[in-house]
Design a protein around this motif. Structure first.
Motif, PDB file in Angstrom:
ATOM      1  N   PHE A 106       0.864  -1.178   0.000  1.00 29.25           N
ATOM      2  CA  PHE A 106       0.000   0.000   0.000  1.00 29.25           C
ATOM      3  C   PHE A 106       0.899   1.224   0.000  1.00 29.25           C
ATOM      4  O   PHE A 106       2.073   1.140   0.346  1.00 29.25           O
ATOM      5  N   GLU A 107       0.333   2.360  -0.396  1.00 29.92           N
ATOM      6  CA  GLU A 107       1.090   3.614  -0.391  1.00 29.92           C
ATOM      7  C   GLU A 107       0.534   4.558   0.659  1.00 29.92           C
ATOM      8  O   GLU A 107      -0.675   4.603   0.889  1.00 29.92           O
ATOM      9  N   MET A 108       1.452   5.294   1.274  1.00 31.74           N
ATOM     10  CA  MET A 108       1.047   6.349   2.198  1.00 31.74           C
ATOM     11  C   MET A 108       2.116   7.430   2.208  1.00 31.74           C
ATOM     12  O   MET A 108       3.264   7.180   1.838  1.00 31.74           O
ATOM     13  N   GLU A 109       1.699   8.608   2.602  1.00 31.64           N
ATOM     14  CA  GLU A 109       2.647   9.700   2.740  1.00 31.64           C
ATOM     15  C   GLU A 109       3.515   9.424   3.965  1.00 31.64           C
ATOM     16  O   GLU A 109       3.005   9.234   5.071  1.00 31.64           O
ATOM     17  N   TRP A 110       4.841   9.382   3.750  1.00 25.87           N
ATOM     18  CA  TRP A 110       5.746   9.141   4.875  1.00 25.87           C
ATOM     19  C   TRP A 110       7.089   9.776   4.586  1.00 25.87           C
ATOM     20  O   TRP A 110       7.635   9.555   3.520  1.00 25.87           O
ATOM     21  N   PRO A 111       7.608  10.524   5.551  1.00 21.55           N
ATOM     22  CA  PRO A 111       6.990  10.909   6.817  1.00 21.55           C
ATOM     23  C   PRO A 111       5.768  11.799   6.604  1.00 21.55           C
ATOM     24  O   PRO A 111       5.655  12.483   5.591  1.00 21.55           O
ATOM     25  N   ARG A 112       4.881  11.766   7.575  1.00 26.77           N
ATOM     26  CA  ARG A 112       3.666  12.574   7.469  1.00 26.77           C
ATOM     27  C   ARG A 112       4.014  14.026   7.218  1.00 26.77           C
ATOM     28  O   ARG A 112       4.929  14.573   7.831  1.00 26.77           O
ATOM     29  N   GLY A 113       3.258  14.632   6.305  1.00 32.03           N
ATOM     30  CA  GLY A 113       3.458  16.036   5.984  1.00 32.03           C
ATOM     31  C   GLY A 113       4.587  16.301   5.003  1.00 32.03           C
ATOM     32  O   GLY A 113       4.819  17.444   4.633  1.00 32.03           O
ATOM     33  N   SER A 114       5.286  15.242   4.561  1.00 29.74           N
ATOM     34  CA  SER A 114       6.428  15.426   3.666  1.00 29.74           C
ATOM     35  C   SER A 114       6.034  15.562   2.201  1.00 29.74           C
ATOM     36  O   SER A 114       6.821  16.034   1.388  1.00 29.74           O
ATOM     37  N   GLY A 115       4.827  15.099   1.858  1.00 28.15           N
ATOM     38  CA  GLY A 115       4.415  15.094   0.467  1.00 28.15           C
ATOM     39  C   GLY A 115       4.993  13.931  -0.327  1.00 28.15           C
ATOM     40  O   GLY A 115       4.760  13.820  -1.523  1.00 28.15           O
ATOM     41  N   VAL A 116       5.732  13.050   0.337  1.00 32.68           N
ATOM     42  CA  VAL A 116       6.368  11.917  -0.332  1.00 32.68           C
ATOM     43  C   VAL A 116       5.532  10.660  -0.101  1.00 32.68           C
ATOM     44  O   VAL A 116       5.263  10.283   1.047  1.00 32.68           O
ATOM     45  N   LEU A 117       5.111  10.035  -1.198  1.00 32.89           N
ATOM     46  CA  LEU A 117       4.381   8.774  -1.106  1.00 32.89           C
ATOM     47  C   LEU A 117       5.383   7.632  -1.151  1.00 32.89           C
ATOM     48  O   LEU A 117       6.255   7.592  -2.029  1.00 32.89           O
TER      49      LEU A 117
END
Length: 156
Positions: A106-117
């Motif tokens: 699965f994909e998630m933004e990490w670190p949170r708030g970084s804009g990096v999936l």
């Protein structure tokens, strides 16, 4: 409004030491350093009109990368998790080598708030556990499935 629903298969086997259950450790950075309460029955969400048992079989293969064992499938009922999701599980007797799993991602933004999936495994490992260990590892609501399975299969 109806809450989210998941369905899964609780694989179990009989050994000389008793019944063992196959549990999956949840993947991703939020669970990486947790053990207690960070394990689950291999399961996933579904939306009607998909039937729960069909979803459970599909999710087993998606999460583990292996086909689900043939039945019989024993209904263990539903639980409602703390976030409101209803989980329906079936027990099925079978065996597999944890080293053979190929987890889905699965994909998630990490670190949170970084804009990096970033992509993470849905589960990062599976393990065979005795009932006592399973009760300690599983997220709280799913612990009921251990007792229900033992009522059906017996302790050994």
């Amino acid at each position: 409004m109806t809450g989210k629903r998941s369905a899964g298969l609780l694989l179990y086997r009989r050994t000389s030491g008793g019944v063992e259950l196959l549990l999956a450790h949840m993947g991703g950075p939020l669970w990486a350093r947790r053990e207690a309460g960070a394990w689950t029955v291999p399961k996933g969400e579904y939306v009607p009109p998909e039937e729960p048992l069909a979803a459970a079989r599909r999710e087993f293969e998606e999460e583990l990368g292996l086909p689900p064992p043939e039945g019989p499938y024993v209904p263990l009922g539903d639980v409602r998790q703390s976030g409101g999701k209803t989980v329906t599980v079936w027990a099925v007797e079978g065996d597999l080598d944890p080293a053979e799993i190929v987890p889905g991602t699965f994909e998630m933004e990490w670190p949170r708030g970084s804009g990096v999936l970033r992509a993470f495994p849905e589960i990062d490992r599976v393990a065979w556990c005795g009932p006592e260990s399973a009760g300690e590892r599983l997220i709280a609501a799913q612990r009921a499935f251990v007792d229900r399975l033992l009522t059906y299969a017996g302790p050994g």
